[in-house]
Design a protein around this motif. Structure first.
Motif, mmCIF file in Angstrom:
data_model
loop_
_atom_site.group_PDB
_atom_site.id
_atom_site.type_symbol
_atom_site.label_atom_id
_atom_site.label_comp_id
_atom_site.label_asym_id
_atom_site.label_seq_id
_atom_site.Cartn_x
_atom_site.Cartn_y
_atom_site.Cartn_z
ATOM 1 N N VAL A 114 0.836 -1.199 0.000
ATOM 2 C CA VAL A 114 0.000 0.000 0.000
ATOM 3 C C VAL A 114 0.871 1.249 0.000
ATOM 4 N N GLN A 115 1.914 1.260 0.808
ATOM 5 C CA GLN A 115 2.811 2.413 0.832
ATOM 6 C C GLN A 115 3.472 2.630 -0.524
ATOM 7 N N GLN A 116 3.913 1.548 -1.172
ATOM 8 C CA GLN A 116 4.558 1.684 -2.471
ATOM 9 C C GLN A 116 3.587 2.220 -3.515
ATOM 10 N N ALA A 117 2.326 1.780 -3.466
ATOM 11 C CA ALA A 117 1.346 2.262 -4.442
ATOM 12 C C ALA A 117 1.108 3.762 -4.291
ATOM 13 N N LEU A 118 0.970 4.243 -3.057
ATOM 14 C CA LEU A 118 0.732 5.667 -2.841
ATOM 15 C C LEU A 118 1.961 6.502 -3.195
ATOM 16 N N LEU A 324 19.861 14.759 -15.433
ATOM 17 C CA LEU A 324 20.376 13.546 -14.796
ATOM 18 C C LEU A 324 19.445 13.084 -13.673
ATOM 19 N N THR A 325 18.896 14.044 -12.920
ATOM 20 C CA THR A 325 17.958 13.679 -11.855
ATOM 21 C C THR A 325 16.700 13.029 -12.422
ATOM 22 N N VAL A 326 16.214 13.559 -13.549
ATOM 23 C CA VAL A 326 15.032 12.974 -14.178
ATOM 24 C C VAL A 326 15.314 11.555 -14.649
ATOM 25 N N ALA A 327 16.521 11.326 -15.205
ATOM 26 C CA ALA A 327 16.864 9.979 -15.663
ATOM 27 C C ALA A 327 16.886 8.996 -14.489
ATOM 28 N N ASN A 328 17.485 9.416 -13.372
ATOM 29 C CA ASN A 328 17.494 8.546 -12.193
ATOM 30 C C ASN A 328 16.084 8.317 -11.666
ATOM 31 N N GLU A 329 15.241 9.348 -11.757
ATOM 32 C CA GLU A 329 13.860 9.197 -11.298
ATOM 33 C C GLU A 329 13.099 8.193 -12.155
ATOM 34 N N LEU A 330 13.317 8.232 -13.467
ATOM 35 C CA LEU A 330 12.655 7.273 -14.344
ATOM 36 C C LEU A 330 13.066 5.843 -14.005
ATOM 37 N N HIS A 331 14.355 5.664 -13.731
ATOM 38 C CA HIS A 331 14.822 4.323 -13.356
ATOM 39 C C HIS A 331 14.206 3.889 -12.034
ATOM 40 N N GLN A 332 14.096 4.829 -11.075
ATOM 41 C CA GLN A 332 13.516 4.489 -9.787
ATOM 42 C C GLN A 332 12.038 4.161 -9.916
ATOM 43 N N ARG A 333 11.321 4.888 -10.780
ATOM 44 C CA ARG A 333 9.904 4.610 -10.989
ATOM 45 C C ARG A 333 9.689 3.231 -11.593
ATOM 46 N N ALA A 334 10.555 2.844 -12.527
ATOM 47 C CA ALA A 334 10.447 1.503 -13.105
ATOM 48 C C ALA A 334 10.698 0.440 -12.047
ATOM 49 N N THR A 335 11.670 0.690 -11.166
ATOM 50 C CA THR A 335 11.950 -0.263 -10.086
ATOM 51 C C THR A 335 10.775 -0.361 -9.121
ATOM 52 N N ASP A 336 10.172 0.783 -8.781
ATOM 53 C CA ASP A 336 9.020 0.771 -7.878
ATOM 54 C C ASP A 336 7.845 0.016 -8.478
ATOM 55 N N ALA A 337 7.619 0.209 -9.777
ATOM 56 C CA ALA A 337 6.517 -0.498 -10.430
ATOM 57 C C ALA A 337 6.738 -2.003 -10.401
ATOM 58 N N ASP A 338 7.967 -2.437 -10.630
ATOM 59 C CA ASP A 338 8.255 -3.867 -10.575
ATOM 60 C C ASP A 338 8.086 -4.400 -9.157
ATOM 61 N N ARG A 339 8.463 -3.616 -8.158
ATOM 62 C CA ARG A 339 8.310 -4.051 -6.767
ATOM 63 C C ARG A 339 6.825 -4.171 -6.392
ATOM 64 N N MET A 340 5.988 -3.264 -6.908
ATOM 65 C CA MET A 340 4.556 -3.342 -6.632
ATOM 66 C C MET A 340 3.930 -4.579 -7.266
ATOM 67 N N ARG A 341 4.332 -4.907 -8.481
ATOM 68 C CA ARG A 341 3.809 -6.124 -9.107
ATOM 69 C C ARG A 341 4.259 -7.368 -8.354
ATOM 70 N N ALA A 342 5.511 -7.368 -7.865
ATOM 71 C CA ALA A 342 5.991 -8.510 -7.087
ATOM 72 C C ALA A 342 5.229 -8.637 -5.769
ATOM 73 N N ALA A 343 4.871 -7.492 -5.154
ATOM 74 C CA ALA A 343 4.099 -7.539 -3.907
ATOM 75 C C ALA A 343 2.707 -8.115 -4.146
ATOM 76 N N HIS A 344 2.119 -7.823 -5.313
ATOM 77 C CA HIS A 344 0.810 -8.398 -5.627
ATOM 78 C C HIS A 344 0.892 -9.917 -5.738
ATOM 79 N N VAL A 345 1.971 -10.424 -6.326
ATOM 80 C CA VAL A 345 2.165 -11.882 -6.415
ATOM 81 C C VAL A 345 2.364 -12.467 -5.021
ATOM 82 N N GLU A 346 3.128 -11.795 -4.187
ATOM 83 C CA GLU A 346 3.374 -12.293 -2.831
ATOM 84 C C GLU A 346 2.085 -12.315 -2.021
ATOM 85 N N ARG A 347 1.227 -11.323 -2.229
ATOM 86 C CA ARG A 347 -0.051 -11.302 -1.517
ATOM 87 C C ARG A 347 -0.943 -12.460 -1.971
#
Length: 602
Positions: A114-118, A324-347
């Motif tokens: 839930v925290q990751q989604a928000l 450069l900050t925007v590029a790092n942010e895009l990479h972080q957003r992709a990582t967060d999205a993958d972590r949220m999908r993995a949490a859905h599988v774990e649930r």
């Protein structure tokens, strides 16, 4: 009331009879009916006859005192609520992502999914600046958003569903996510139908606003920035047509261009030419309101190119750091999205394991319960399988590893703004966002063959650009005068299809750069009002086959047969015996029947 009105009751007995009514209106209605039906009223103080003036006056005073007592009780309760709200101690329903701990303190939801989604929602809005863009980002990444059941048998339980636009707005407008306690943001107004309507109040009229009252997902400064961005986006639908969010489309100045004549925001109209989408900026607000011609129409292709060069010329090391900050942010957003999908599988895996344990713990002999738990286990396993399949499919589509060459290309683009700007794969929305960071607005005005653009920057600087006015689409499609002259000369001897072939052989093209064809020639002849081939033959005294047949008193097919013979009427018909035409016909008939030979070419 029913028994009294029907006359079936002789007396109404009760303790504090005025409590029978919710207000004085209901109480006096009861007194009126009792007076009509001669029904007495009795309480602990005495017996009253509503037909008597003194008794009726006393009963009325008791009703008013009871209503006043209810008012005082309600005022005390309301005062207690307001007192708690001003101290920040009032217990209120919390939005998803915030819960109460055992000490009744507001904390973040312990569920990390839930925290990751928000957090992903707030980060996406900070990157895109649009609530609709957040919905699209969640949909493209196959992400779900949490929500709680507010009623029903599953009240309070957490569930997941696709993100909706109204959900994004509700989250962004809620100060609780910024760690602030608020109360009294809306005022309830009663309606004549008994219902009430809600109206939002400005912040200075809120009952309570306590910053940093509990942990939040964003800071109060970020919350204020989000409100400013949402207000600017909503203004795009108002009369002023303010800047609004950056949208799709090739128009770089969409939302920030202003008409220099009337001062209104200009809208965009697109047209396609040679497979390219070109914008035209229009100032048509007064034209729509007053049924007048539009104020101004500015072709936007060349204007966008000139204005788009300004952000490239004003590039600074700070802009490179921001990229450069925007590029790092895009990479972080992709990582967060993958972590949220993995949490859905774990649930889903947890629910499947929980269903398995419940099934194994039941007595096998109790088939009624065992069958139900087995069905729940099978359902949980199917949900787990679907979640794993969706996760793997989304990961293959959105989370592929980049090669070293691709990473080098990305680093090159990050440090080179002109390369990003001119890269065909860069979306138009991103170019608009870059332009809005460096430009405030652009005021344009056309004077004759010149366009003047006054550009303002956020820091207060401004500059003025002057450029020749490009031709409008109608002017660019206009056929050159020499081509029209050539068509006019060829019409003396050829038809439209033959003229199109002749012009194409000469290498002449139309105003849009296309090859000529018969329909295009007909349009040019009609537009420039050139005498058509038919009209020219008419002017030369020639007739059609039908008209000639009427004059010769023969069938039109005969005229067509004569036209196909190689040497006229006196010639030799292919496949037939050669003969001379000299037909004797009665006097007064048309040519060919008058006894005279029809000569060659007649």
């Amino acid at each position: 009331m029913a028994e009294v009105s029907l006359g079936r009751a002789g007396i109404v007995l009760g303790l504090e009879c005025s409590r029978l009514a919710r207000n004085s209106g209901d109480w006096h209605q009861l007194l009126e009916l009792c007076g009509v039906t001669a029904t007495l009223i009795c309480d602990e103080d005495g017996l009253y006859d509503p037909r008597q003036f003194n008794d009726r006056l006393l009963l009325g005073m008791k009703g008013q005192m009871s209503e006043a007592e209810l008012h005082f009780i309600k005022a005390r309760l309301r005062g207690g609520v307001l007192s708690k709200a001003r101290r920040g101690e009032l217990q209120m329903p919390l939005p998803v992502g915030l819960v109460n701990d055992r000490s009744a303190h507001v904390v973040l939801d312990p569920d990390t999914a839930v925290q990751q989604a928000l957090r992903h929602l707030f980060d996406t809005f900070a990157a895109t600046g649009s609530a609709t863009a957040c919905v699209k980002a969640f949909r493209n990444a196959d992400l779900l958003f949490p929500w709680r059941h507010l009623k029903g048998p599953r009240k309070g339980e957490l569930d997941w569903k696709p993100l909706r636009h109204h959900t994004v707005l509700r989250v962004l407008h809620n100060p609780r996510y910024a760690g602030a306690f608020v109360y009294g943001r809306c005022a309830q107004k009663p309606r004549p139908n008994g219902k009430s309507s809600s109206a939002k109040l400005p912040r200075d009229q809120w009952v309570s606003f306590i910053p940093d009252a509990h942990p939040g997902y964003i800071s109060l400064t970020q919350f204020e920035a989000n409100q400013t961005k949402l207000a600017a986006n909503a203004a795009a639908h108002g009369r002023d047509r303010s800047s609004g969010p950056a949208r799709e489309g090739a128009a770089l100045l969409q939302g920030i261009i202003v008409c220099g004549r009337c001062g209104n925001r200009m809208t965009v109209r697109y047209h396609h030419r040679r497979g390219r989408e070109l914008p035209t900026y229009l100032s048509q607000r007064d034209g729509i309101d007053k049924a007048q011609p539009i104020c101004a129409a500015i072709p936007g292709a060349d204007l966008d190119d000139r204005i788009g060069q300004l952000p490239l010329d004003t590039l600074t090391p700070l802009a490179v750091e921001a990229a450069l900050t925007v590029a790092n942010e895009l990479h972080q957003r992709a990582t967060d999205a993958d972590r949220m999908r993995a949490a859905h599988v774990e649930r889903a895996r947890y629910h499947a394991d929980l269903a398995r344990r419940r099934y194994l713990a039941v007595d096998p002999a109790n088939r009624l319960v065992a069958d139900s738990l087995e069905a729940d286990w099978n359902t949980a396993l199917r949900d787990l399988n679907d979640a794993q399949h969706t996760y793997q499919q989304a990961r293959d589509q959105h989370s592929g590893e980049l090669t070293d060459q691709q990473r080098a290309r990305i680093n090159q683009l990050v440090t080179d703004l002109p390369a990003i700007w001119h890269d065909p794969t860069t979306p138009a929305r991103e170019r608009k966002r870059i332009a809005r960071l460096l430009l405030t607005d652009v005021t344009v005005q056309r004077q004759g063959d010149t366009i003047t653009a006054h550009v303002r920057f956020p820091a207060g600087q401004h500059t003025t650009l002057t450029m020749p006015a490009p031709k409008t689409s109608a002017e660019q499609r206009k056929t050159p005068a020499e081509v029209v002259t050539a068509i006019n000369e060829l019409l003396d001897r050829h038809v439209s299809g033959e003229i199109a072939d002749i012009l194409n052989q000469r290498g002449i093209v139309s105003g849009t750069g296309e090859a000529f064809h018969r329909k295009m020639l007909d349009n040019i002849i009609h537009t420039y009002r050139l005498p058509s081939r038919r009209q020219r033959l008419r002017d030369a005294g020639m007739l059609t086959a039908v008209e000639l047949a009427d004059q010769l008193d023969i069938r039109p097919d005969t005229v067509k047969d004569w036209r196909r013979w190689p040497r006229g009427i006196g010639g030799t018909h292919p496949g037939r015996v050669s003969c001379a035409w000299n037909v004797e016909t009665p006097s007064g008939s048309g040519p060919g029947r008058s006894g005279r030979p029809i000569e060659r070419g007649a």
